[in-house]
Design a protein around this motif. Structure first.
Motif, PDB file in Angstrom:
ATOM      1  N   ARG A 106       0.891  -1.120  -0.229  1.00 15.69           N
ATOM      2  CA  ARG A 106      -0.108  -0.059  -0.005  1.00 15.69           C
ATOM      3  C   ARG A 106       0.903   1.119   0.058  1.00 15.69           C
ATOM      4  NH1 ARG A 106      -0.123   1.485   5.307  1.00 15.69           N
ATOM      5  NH2 ARG A 106      -1.933   2.350   5.376  1.00 15.69           N
ATOM      6  N   TYR A 107       0.311   2.500  -0.136  1.00 15.37           N
ATOM      7  CA  TYR A 107       1.064   3.653  -0.325  1.00 15.37           C
ATOM      8  C   TYR A 107       0.799   4.591   0.760  1.00 15.37           C
ATOM      9  CZ  TYR A 107       1.801   1.475  -4.874  1.00 15.37           C
ATOM     10  OH  TYR A 107       1.962   0.670  -5.866  1.00 15.37           O
ATOM     11  N   VAL A 108       1.751   5.396   1.216  1.00 14.17           N
ATOM     12  CA  VAL A 108       1.528   6.337   2.224  1.00 14.17           C
ATOM     13  C   VAL A 108       2.627   7.556   1.674  1.00 14.17           C
ATOM     14  CG1 VAL A 108       1.199   4.766   4.317  1.00 14.17           C
ATOM     15  CG2 VAL A 108       3.552   5.652   3.604  1.00 14.17           C
ATOM     16  N   VAL A 109       2.050   8.771   2.077  1.00 19.98           N
ATOM     17  CA  VAL A 109       2.561  10.152   1.616  1.00 19.98           C
ATOM     18  C   VAL A 109       3.505  10.500   2.829  1.00 19.98           C
ATOM     19  CG1 VAL A 109       2.538  12.258   0.443  1.00 19.98           C
ATOM     20  CG2 VAL A 109       1.030  10.343  -0.363  1.00 19.98           C
ATOM     21  N   LEU A 110       4.624  10.780   2.757  1.00 20.74           N
ATOM     22  CA  LEU A 110       5.575  11.004   3.806  1.00 20.74           C
ATOM     23  C   LEU A 110       5.888  12.622   3.389  1.00 20.74           C
ATOM     24  CD1 LEU A 110       7.949   8.121   4.346  1.00 20.74           C
ATOM     25  CD2 LEU A 110       5.516   8.449   5.392  1.00 20.74           C
ATOM     26  N   ASP A 111       6.081  13.425   4.639  1.00 22.98           N
ATOM     27  CA  ASP A 111       6.554  14.717   4.358  1.00 22.98           C
ATOM     28  C   ASP A 111       8.004  14.854   4.019  1.00 22.98           C
ATOM     29  OD1 ASP A 111       7.797  17.358   5.013  1.00 22.98           O
ATOM     30  OD2 ASP A 111       5.974  17.729   6.194  1.00 22.98           O
ATOM     31  N   PRO A 112       8.545  15.446   3.084  1.00 25.87           N
ATOM     32  CA  PRO A 112       9.950  15.289   2.569  1.00 25.87           C
ATOM     33  C   PRO A 112      10.738  15.764   3.440  1.00 25.87           C
ATOM     34  CG  PRO A 112       8.575  16.471   0.808  1.00 25.87           C
ATOM     35  CD  PRO A 112       7.658  16.442   2.234  1.00 25.87           C
ATOM     36  N   SER A 113      10.484  16.628   4.588  1.00 26.02           N
ATOM     37  CA  SER A 113      11.362  16.998   5.733  1.00 26.02           C
ATOM     38  C   SER A 113      11.831  16.042   6.788  1.00 26.02           C
ATOM     39  CB  SER A 113      10.868  18.559   6.332  1.00 26.02           C
ATOM     40  OG  SER A 113       9.516  18.028   7.046  1.00 26.02           O
ATOM     41  N   THR A 114      10.921  14.873   6.497  1.00 24.28           N
ATOM     42  CA  THR A 114      11.128  13.852   7.587  1.00 24.28           C
ATOM     43  C   THR A 114      12.107  12.804   6.950  1.00 24.28           C
ATOM     44  OG1 THR A 114       8.958  12.803   6.951  1.00 24.28           O
ATOM     45  CG2 THR A 114       8.891  14.393   8.775  1.00 24.28           C
ATOM     46  N   ILE A 115      12.277  12.882   5.634  1.00 26.82           N
ATOM     47  CA  ILE A 115      13.268  11.808   5.092  1.00 26.82           C
ATOM     48  C   ILE A 115      14.757  12.269   4.931  1.00 26.82           C
ATOM     49  CG2 ILE A 115      13.580  10.567   3.198  1.00 26.82           C
ATOM     50  CD1 ILE A 115      10.647  10.884   2.553  1.00 26.82           C
ATOM     51  N   SER A 116      15.773  11.489   5.448  1.00 24.88           N
ATOM     52  CA  SER A 116      17.122  11.730   5.199  1.00 24.88           C
ATOM     53  C   SER A 116      17.394  10.819   3.976  1.00 24.88           C
ATOM     54  CB  SER A 116      17.886  11.532   6.402  1.00 24.88           C
ATOM     55  OG  SER A 116      17.495  12.324   7.487  1.00 24.88           O
ATOM     56  N   VAL A 117      18.517  11.402   3.315  1.00 26.57           N
ATOM     57  CA  VAL A 117      18.850  10.601   2.050  1.00 26.57           C
ATOM     58  C   VAL A 117      20.393  10.551   1.919  1.00 26.57           C
ATOM     59  CG1 VAL A 117      18.927  10.531  -0.407  1.00 26.57           C
ATOM     60  CG2 VAL A 117      16.981  11.613   0.684  1.00 26.57           C
ATOM     61  N   SER A 118      20.785   9.298   1.713  1.00 31.12           N
ATOM     62  CA  SER A 118      22.394   9.047   1.854  1.00 31.12           C
ATOM     63  C   SER A 118      22.688   8.242   0.414  1.00 31.12           C
ATOM     64  CB  SER A 118      22.654   8.048   3.143  1.00 31.12           C
ATOM     65  OG  SER A 118      23.958   7.603   2.992  1.00 31.12           O
ATOM     66  N   ASN A 119      23.968   8.863   0.018  1.00 38.31           N
ATOM     67  CA  ASN A 119      24.752   8.043  -1.117  1.00 38.31           C
ATOM     68  C   ASN A 119      25.821   7.380  -0.787  1.00 38.31           C
ATOM     69  OD1 ASN A 119      25.441   6.957  -3.605  1.00 38.31           O
ATOM     70  ND2 ASN A 119      25.680   9.027  -4.543  1.00 38.31           N
ATOM     71  N   LYS A 120      26.162   6.163  -0.105  1.00 37.54           N
ATOM     72  CA  LYS A 120      27.268   5.757   0.301  1.00 37.54           C
ATOM     73  C   LYS A 120      27.572   4.671  -0.953  1.00 37.54           C
ATOM     74  CE  LYS A 120      27.120   6.374   5.099  1.00 37.54           C
ATOM     75  NZ  LYS A 120      27.084   5.919   6.469  1.00 37.54           N
ATOM     76  N   ASP A 121      29.059   4.707  -1.363  1.00 39.90           N
ATOM     77  CA  ASP A 121      29.281   3.684  -2.305  1.00 39.90           C
ATOM     78  C   ASP A 121      28.461   3.669  -3.447  1.00 39.90           C
ATOM     79  OD1 ASP A 121      31.690   3.046  -0.486  1.00 39.90           O
ATOM     80  OD2 ASP A 121      30.360   1.526   0.624  1.00 39.90           O
ATOM     81  N   ASN A 122      28.180   4.667  -3.787  1.00 38.35           N
ATOM     82  CA  ASN A 122      27.083   4.920  -5.195  1.00 38.35           C
ATOM     83  C   ASN A 122      25.814   4.305  -4.967  1.00 38.35           C
ATOM     84  OD1 ASN A 122      28.470   6.774  -6.687  1.00 38.35           O
ATOM     85  ND2 ASN A 122      29.837   5.013  -7.523  1.00 38.35           N
ATOM     86  N   LYS A 123      25.472   3.969  -3.750  1.00 32.39           N
ATOM     87  CA  LYS A 123      24.117   3.338  -3.450  1.00 32.39           C
ATOM     88  C   LYS A 123      23.308   4.211  -2.496  1.00 32.39           C
ATOM     89  CE  LYS A 123      22.075  -0.927  -1.194  1.00 32.39           C
ATOM     90  NZ  LYS A 123      20.860  -0.756  -2.032  1.00 32.39           N
ATOM     91  N   TRP A 124      21.885   4.692  -2.906  1.00 33.68           N
ATOM     92  CA  TRP A 124      21.191   5.548  -2.547  1.00 33.68           C
ATOM     93  C   TRP A 124      20.443   4.755  -1.445  1.00 33.68           C
ATOM     94  CZ3 TRP A 124      21.442  10.674  -3.195  1.00 33.68           C
ATOM     95  CH2 TRP A 124      22.156  11.360  -4.010  1.00 33.68           C
ATOM     96  N   ALA A 125      20.042   5.543  -0.362  1.00 36.93           N
ATOM     97  CA  ALA A 125      19.195   5.033   0.596  1.00 36.93           C
ATOM     98  C   ALA A 125      18.481   6.311   1.347  1.00 36.93           C
ATOM     99  CB  ALA A 125      19.974   4.414   1.571  1.00 36.93           C
ATOM    100  N   ALA A 126      17.089   5.983   1.747  1.00 40.45           N
ATOM    101  CA  ALA A 126      16.593   7.025   2.365  1.00 40.45           C
ATOM    102  C   ALA A 126      16.240   6.563   3.840  1.00 40.45           C
ATOM    103  CB  ALA A 126      15.090   7.038   1.596  1.00 40.45           C
ATOM    104  N   TYR A 127      16.254   7.247   5.008  1.00 39.63           N
ATOM    105  CA  TYR A 127      15.952   6.954   6.293  1.00 39.63           C
ATOM    106  C   TYR A 127      14.797   7.743   6.784  1.00 39.63           C
ATOM    107  CZ  TYR A 127      20.447   4.743   5.748  1.00 39.63           C
ATOM    108  OH  TYR A 127      21.418   3.752   5.360  1.00 39.63           O
ATOM    109  N   VAL A 128      14.002   7.078   7.633  1.00 44.16           N
ATOM    110  CA  VAL A 128      13.114   7.708   8.416  1.00 44.16           C
ATOM    111  C   VAL A 128      12.758   7.409   9.882  1.00 44.16           C
ATOM    112  CG1 VAL A 128      11.604   8.164   6.211  1.00 44.16           C
ATOM    113  CG2 VAL A 128      11.188   5.995   7.685  1.00 44.16           C
ATOM    114  N   ASP A 129      12.654   8.079  10.766  1.00 46.42           N
ATOM    115  CA  ASP A 129      12.435   7.755  12.184  1.00 46.42           C
ATOM    116  C   ASP A 129      11.105   7.251  12.506  1.00 46.42           C
ATOM    117  OD1 ASP A 129      12.769   7.501  14.733  1.00 46.42           O
ATOM    118  OD2 ASP A 129      12.834   9.656  15.066  1.00 46.42           O
ATOM    119  N   THR A 130      10.934   5.963  12.028  1.00 44.64           N
ATOM    120  CA  THR A 130       9.681   5.338  12.435  1.00 44.64           C
ATOM    121  C   THR A 130       9.862   3.882  12.420  1.00 44.64           C
ATOM    122  OG1 THR A 130       7.291   5.448  11.864  1.00 44.64           O
ATOM    123  CG2 THR A 130       9.054   5.026  10.141  1.00 44.64           C
ATOM    124  N   ASP A 131       8.731   3.129  12.567  1.00 45.25           N
ATOM    125  CA  ASP A 131       9.018   1.483  12.783  1.00 45.25           C
ATOM    126  C   ASP A 131       7.742   1.233  11.602  1.00 45.25           C
ATOM    127  OD1 ASP A 131       6.326   1.530  14.078  1.00 45.25           O
ATOM    128  OD2 ASP A 131       7.201   1.528  15.997  1.00 45.25           O
TER     129      ASP A 131
END
Length: 147
Positions: A106-131
Motif C-alpha cells: 500500500r502507499y503512504v505519503v511522507l513529508d519530505p522534511s522527515t526523510i534523510s537521504v544518503s549515497n554511500k558507495d554509489n548506493k542511494w538510501a532513504a531513512y525515516v525515524d519510524t517503525d
C-alpha cells in the motif's frame, strides 16, 4: 525518460533553490514567486532559463525506487513517486509499504522534511525515524502508477 520522471526531476530542481545557481536575470527584471515552477498551459509562458546542477543535488531518477530504512536499518518501504504542489514544491514522497514482492503493498505519503537521504558507495538510501507498525497504520494513499 517518462513524463513522470521528467516532471519529478524538474520539481526537485525547483525545490533545491538554495542549492542551485540560476543564470542571473537582468537587474531590471523582477521575478515574483508566481514566475517560478511548472505552469499549466498549452503554450510556453515564460522565457527559457537554465540552471546549474551541483554534485550535491539529487535528481528524482535517483530517488524513485530507493529503499527506505528506519533507524534500526530495517527496510520499511520504497520511494515510488513525488507529490508536486502547484508545479513548484515537492510536498510529499509516496512510499510503498507492507506487502511482499509487490503483493499487498500500500502507499503512504511522507513529508519530505522527515526523510534523510544518503549515497554511500554509489548506493542511494532513504531513512525515516519510524517503525513498520507506524507505517502500516498510516493513512493509505490511493495511488496508481498507470498514466
Amino acid at each position: 525518460m517518462s513524463f513522470r520522471n521528467l516532471a519529478a526531476a524538474f520539481a526537485l530542481t525547483c525545490v533545491a533553490v538554495p542549492a542551485l545557481a540560476q543564470t542571473p536575470a537582468p537587474a531590471t527584471t523582477a521575478h515574483s514567486a508566481s514566475d517560478m515552477g511548472l505552469k499549466m498551459a498549452d503554450t510556453a509562458t515564460v522565457k527559457l532559463k537554465f540552471v546549474t546542477v551541483k554534485p550535491a543535488d539529487i535528481t528524482s531518477s535517483k530517488l524513485i525506487g530507493t529503499n527506505v530504512y528506519n533507524n534500526n536499518k530495517e527496510t520499511v518501504g520504497e520511494i515510488e513517486d513525488l507529490v508536486i504542489e502547484n508545479g513548484k514544491t515537492v510536498t510529499g514522497v509516496i512510499v510503498s509499504v507492507g506487502g511482499f514482492l509487490g503483493l499487498g503493498e500500500r502507499y503512504v505519503v511522507l513529508d519530505p522534511s522527515t526523510i534523510s537521504v544518503s549515497n554511500k558507495d554509489n548506493k542511494w538510501a532513504a531513512y525515516v525515524d519510524t517503525d513498520k507498525d507506524t507505517l502500516n497504520k498510516a493513512p493509505t494513499f490511493d495511488y496508481s502508477k498507470k498514466k
